[in-house]
Write a protein that holds these residues in place. Sequence first.
Motif, PDB file in Angstrom:
ATOM      1  N   GLU A   9      -2.464 -40.754  31.986  1.00  0.00           N
ATOM      2  CA  GLU A   9      -3.382 -40.026  31.126  1.00  0.00           C
ATOM      3  C   GLU A   9      -3.366 -38.531  31.433  1.00  0.00           C
ATOM      4  N   VAL A  10      -3.297 -38.166  32.704  1.00  0.00           N
ATOM      5  CA  VAL A  10      -3.232 -36.748  33.081  1.00  0.00           C
ATOM      6  C   VAL A  10      -1.995 -36.103  32.463  1.00  0.00           C
ATOM      7  N   TYR A  11      -0.858 -36.762  32.568  1.00  0.00           N
ATOM      8  CA  TYR A  11       0.361 -36.211  31.983  1.00  0.00           C
ATOM      9  C   TYR A  11       0.250 -36.078  30.464  1.00  0.00           C
ATOM     10  N   ARG A  12      -0.374 -37.048  29.813  1.00  0.00           N
ATOM     11  CA  ARG A  12      -0.506 -36.989  28.349  1.00  0.00           C
ATOM     12  C   ARG A  12      -1.412 -35.828  27.935  1.00  0.00           C
ATOM     13  N   ILE A  13      -2.438 -35.574  28.719  1.00  0.00           N
ATOM     14  CA  ILE A  13      -3.313 -34.427  28.437  1.00  0.00           C
ATOM     15  C   ILE A  13      -2.557 -33.121  28.630  1.00  0.00           C
ATOM     16  N   LEU A  14      -1.829 -33.015  29.742  1.00  0.00           N
ATOM     17  CA  LEU A  14      -1.066 -31.794  30.007  1.00  0.00           C
ATOM     18  C   LEU A  14       0.005 -31.582  28.945  1.00  0.00           C
ATOM     19  N   ALA A  15       0.596 -32.672  28.454  1.00  0.00           N
ATOM     20  CA  ALA A  15       1.616 -32.559  27.410  1.00  0.00           C
ATOM     21  C   ALA A  15       1.029 -31.964  26.129  1.00  0.00           C
ATOM     22  N   ARG A  16      -0.230 -32.268  25.871  1.00  0.00           N
ATOM     23  CA  ARG A  16      -0.888 -31.712  24.684  1.00  0.00           C
ATOM     24  C   ARG A  16      -1.325 -30.268  24.889  1.00  0.00           C
ATOM     25  N   GLU A  17      -1.755 -29.942  26.103  1.00  0.00           N
ATOM     26  CA  GLU A  17      -2.378 -28.652  26.377  1.00  0.00           C
ATOM     27  C   GLU A  17      -1.408 -27.563  26.834  1.00  0.00           C
ATOM     28  N   MET A  18      -0.297 -27.946  27.455  1.00  0.00           N
ATOM     29  CA  MET A  18       0.650 -26.982  28.006  1.00  0.00           C
ATOM     30  C   MET A  18       1.923 -26.940  27.156  1.00  0.00           C
ATOM     31  N   PRO A  19       2.602 -25.792  27.082  1.00  0.00           N
ATOM     32  CA  PRO A  19       3.766 -25.662  26.199  1.00  0.00           C
ATOM     33  C   PRO A  19       5.017 -26.405  26.653  1.00  0.00           C
TER      34      PRO A  19
END
Length: 219
Positions: A9-19
Amino acid sequence: MLDAQQVDEVYRILAREMPGRTRGAKGPKGQPDAFRSCISCMLSAQSFDRNTAKASRALFAQAATPEEMLKLDDRDIAAAIKPCGLYNNKTRSIRRFCEALIGEHGGVVPDTREGLMSLPGIGRKCADIVMSFTFGKDVIAVDTHVHRVCNRIGLTGAKTAEKTAEQLEARSPDWALADGHFWLIQFGKKVCTSRAPKCERCPVARHCEFYGAQLSQGA
């Protein structure tokens, strides 16, 4: 540490928020080939980026291949790389690296972690950076930002960057390996900063062990 579902879940959030991997992302210090990427990575140890870049330019103006490098006198190498510090030790490492590269690999930089780390002066961090940037392998290279972020959130629980890299490789989902380095380093620079992390606007705060501990202390 976070469990596997939380890590995903952390990676999926970062994938959405970071370029992620930006257009034009280059190898270590922007070098055009694996040999110069390795040398620049070696020069970057305990050096600011601007000093590493200056040293790299000066050195590669004189030699851009292992064969050319070995023709240089140690004094010439040391003088060229002086801006990046520790120039005597780095000069010895460069010479040993070039000798091993020619003697054991025919002058061709290997594209595996094991092969890279068998060469003098190349540790896990440098090997992973060269693999990711130069050879396009799906590897999460661990620098200062990535090490701090991963252990602060709870993606890993390690005291050294090398152990962090080992845990990340074991705990990260395969789909996150290609861009994981970029998400984490961008997150570390923009949100999860070394001093005064911006927890109040952090997209992964609800999963973060550091933030959870802060809330518990304030309760």
